[in-house]
Scaffold this motif. Sequence first.
Motif, mmCIF file in Angstrom:
data_model
loop_
_atom_site.group_PDB
_atom_site.id
_atom_site.type_symbol
_atom_site.label_atom_id
_atom_site.label_comp_id
_atom_site.label_asym_id
_atom_site.label_seq_id
_atom_site.Cartn_x
_atom_site.Cartn_y
_atom_site.Cartn_z
ATOM 1 N N VAL A 173 0.826 -1.213 0.000
ATOM 2 C CA VAL A 173 0.000 0.000 0.000
ATOM 3 C C VAL A 173 0.863 1.267 0.000
ATOM 4 O O VAL A 173 0.454 2.296 -0.527
ATOM 5 C CB VAL A 173 -0.980 -0.032 1.199
ATOM 6 N N GLY A 174 2.065 1.174 0.528
ATOM 7 C CA GLY A 174 2.966 2.324 0.548
ATOM 8 C C GLY A 174 3.841 2.465 -0.681
ATOM 9 O O GLY A 174 4.587 3.435 -0.804
ATOM 10 N N SER A 175 3.740 1.518 -1.610
ATOM 11 C CA SER A 175 4.627 1.526 -2.775
ATOM 12 C C SER A 175 4.229 2.600 -3.786
ATOM 13 O O SER A 175 3.057 2.965 -3.901
ATOM 14 C CB SER A 175 4.602 0.154 -3.454
ATOM 15 N N PRO A 176 5.200 3.086 -4.538
ATOM 16 C CA PRO A 176 4.883 4.068 -5.589
ATOM 17 C C PRO A 176 3.911 3.526 -6.636
ATOM 18 O O PRO A 176 3.041 4.264 -7.110
ATOM 19 C CB PRO A 176 6.247 4.381 -6.213
ATOM 20 N N LYS A 232 0.339 3.668 -5.233
ATOM 21 C CA LYS A 232 -0.160 5.047 -5.203
ATOM 22 C C LYS A 232 -0.488 5.545 -6.610
ATOM 23 O O LYS A 232 -1.506 6.215 -6.813
ATOM 24 C CB LYS A 232 0.858 5.948 -4.515
ATOM 25 N N MET A 271 -3.790 3.927 -7.732
ATOM 26 C CA MET A 271 -4.947 4.506 -7.056
ATOM 27 C C MET A 271 -5.299 5.874 -7.628
ATOM 28 O O MET A 271 -6.461 6.278 -7.626
ATOM 29 C CB MET A 271 -4.704 4.622 -5.541
ATOM 30 N N ALA A 272 -4.316 6.566 -8.176
ATOM 31 C CA ALA A 272 -4.566 7.872 -8.790
ATOM 32 C C ALA A 272 -5.061 7.742 -10.236
ATOM 33 O O ALA A 272 -5.898 8.535 -10.673
ATOM 34 C CB ALA A 272 -3.294 8.711 -8.751
#
Length: 107
Positions: A66-69, A72, A75-76
Amino acid sequence: MIFIVVKFKTKPDRADEWLDLVGPFTAATRAEEGNLWFEWSRSVDDPTEFVLVEAFRDQAAGNAHVGSPHFKAAMAELPAALAQTPRIISQTIDATDWSEMGEMTVE
């Protein structure tokens, strides 16, 4: 392990390109050390619905994902191709891999 199933409902005009859209995200997630599997299926009843079955070794691996680039970025970017917010089931279970089905055996 953390066992997750997510249903994605795409916009009708984006359904045929969905697997290409999620390709880089899929490859990057499968390369994560703590990822056990990350598998896409397309509904046989609704060609605009895709189901993702994924698993991570433990909570630390899930948090890293969930913290990976790439998470992210997905999700965008991916919501533009979706018709509704994805639906998810996420559970921590006592397992490390798939088990054989006890009710059916193939010789």
